[in-house]
Design an enzyme around this catalytic site. Structure first.
Site, PDB file in Angstrom:
ATOM      1  N   GLU A 160       0.814  -1.211   0.000  1.00 35.00           N
ATOM      2  CA  GLU A 160       0.000   0.000   0.000  1.00 35.00           C
ATOM      3  C   GLU A 160       0.850   1.266   0.000  1.00 35.00           C
ATOM      4  O   GLU A 160       0.514   2.249  -0.647  1.00 35.00           O
ATOM      5  CB  GLU A 160      -0.962   0.010   1.190  1.00 35.00           C
TER       6      GLU A 160
ATOM      7  N   TYR B 198      -6.533   6.695   3.648  1.00 36.44           N
ATOM      8  CA  TYR B 198      -6.683   5.608   2.679  1.00 36.44           C
ATOM      9  C   TYR B 198      -5.914   4.362   3.112  1.00 36.44           C
ATOM     10  O   TYR B 198      -6.474   3.258   3.168  1.00 36.44           O
ATOM     11  CB  TYR B 198      -6.216   6.023   1.270  1.00 36.44           C
TER      12      TYR B 198
ATOM     13  N   ASP C 269     -10.114   5.512  -2.555  1.00 39.66           N
ATOM     14  CA  ASP C 269      -8.929   5.898  -3.319  1.00 39.66           C
ATOM     15  C   ASP C 269      -9.396   6.557  -4.617  1.00 39.66           C
ATOM     16  O   ASP C 269     -10.581   6.744  -4.840  1.00 39.66           O
ATOM     17  CB  ASP C 269      -8.047   4.681  -3.605  1.00 39.66           C
TER      18      ASP C 269
END
Length: 324
Positions: free
Chosen positions: A50, A133, A151
């Site tokens: 991520e 996020y 996102d």
DNA sequence: AACTCGTGGGC
DNA sequence: TGCCCAAGAGT
């Protein structure tokens, strides 16, 4: 009294359920086989992916992620690595301070969380480099929690399918967050797949340019398509890239990554007519030539170098600049 | 809220 | 070629 802010029209439960079914069913077939999605991937692997994926395309992340995970399989491994090794392993993924923050997060996980990635959204938020996020993404994709993931892909799908606009705009608005919350399935397991599926739909079909509406599972529900696919309202043009500090910083970092030893600061800040350094440090010649070729005056180059030092991406020594 | 912070590929 | 974009975060 009408509130001053625009509230999104509520989405009917029937439409929401239809979208859930159509998009998750599509996902079952269409999803990519990405290593950080496999069941045997650790929460740490998800977290690393991520961070790397922030503003960086999947295809560019894949090889870096694999190398990274075999070199530093857990937070403790990364926590004790030399910073210079970390920055070289980051290579040209871009935004190298993400690498610094990832290592800082690893150290916080070791020091404050017994070496295990936290599962709680709020706790994740406190880690360096992890914002709204990424905290939601790790909680959902690594731990199966029910959190609203938002996102750029998800915002775009919602903007088109529900709101009827071509693009969602640069910044996340409160209305967009409310809409995303409204669309979340109540069921936890379905909500996990929903987050994944909408993101994948945005990445593969409902793309920013040239969306493949012919392949879209919700084309018949899409408000934007129904409105005749109106073009995006033009947004203010951002800062140019050519000739910016950022471009110089990137070129300096490329030199430092490739250098075996400290680089004299004049080599990095001179604007023209440099005495090309002796070839004693193989590998730096090319990045050094690219840096020199930039159209940037010396004061800008010095500013870029100062910025890297103050950000902890470079250090000054008697012999010149090096990675930390 | 508006800016800054890398990099490379597509059109 | 120049511009836009990509699983954002921090200030």
């Amino acid at each position: 009294m009408t509130p001053a802010y625009a509230s999104p029209a509520p989405v009917s439960p029937a439409l929401a359920r239809k979208l859930h079914r159509e998009i998750t069913t599509w996902y079952d077939d269409a999803q990519r086989d990405l290593p950080w999605r496999r069941p045997d991937c650790s929460p740490w692997g998800v977290l690393v992916s991520e961070i790397m994926l922030q503003q960086t395309p999947v295809v560019r992340v894949l090889p870096r992620w694999s190398e990274w995970m075999s070199r530093w399989p857990g937070p403790a491994d990364l926590a004790r690595a030399p910073v210079a090794d970390v920055l070289r392993a980051w290579d040209s993924l871009g935004y190298p301070r993400r690498a610094l923050r990832l290592q800082a997060a690893a150290r916080a996980i070791v020091d404050q969380h017994d070496g295990r990635v936290p599962a709680d959204h709020g706790t994740l938020l406190d880690l360096p480099g992890i914002g709204a996020y990424t905290a939601a993404a790790v909680a959902v994709f690594a731990f199966g929690d029910r959190q609203t993931v938002i996102d750029t892909n998800i915002r775009r799908v919602h903007a088109r399918a529900v709101t009827g606009t071509a693009l969602p705009g640069k910044t996340l608005t409160a209305a967009q967050t409310r809409l995303a919350d409204q669309l979340m399935p109540r069921d936890r397991e379905l909500s996990v797949r929903w987050n994944q599926a909408v993101m994948e739909l945005g990445a593969l079909v409902c793309t920013a340019r040239s969306p493949k509406c012919g392949e879209c599972p919700v084309a018949t529900d899409c408000a934007w398509l129904a409105a005749g696919s109106p073009p995006p309202v033009d947004s203010p043009t951002g800062q140019r890239w050519h000739g910016t500090d950022r471009q110089v910083r990137g070129a300096v970092m490329a030199v430092l990554r490739s250098a075996q030893s400290a680089v004299p600061e004049e080599w990095l800040t001179v604007a023209r007519e440099v005495n090309m350094p002796p070839g004693s440090d193989p590998g730096v010649d090319r990045p050094l030539e690219k840096l020199l070729a930039l159209e940037a005056p010396e004061d800008q180059r010095r500013r870029a170098v100062d910025g890297l030092v103050s950000d902890g991406l470079a250090v000054r020594t008697a012999a010149g600049l090096t990675l930390p």
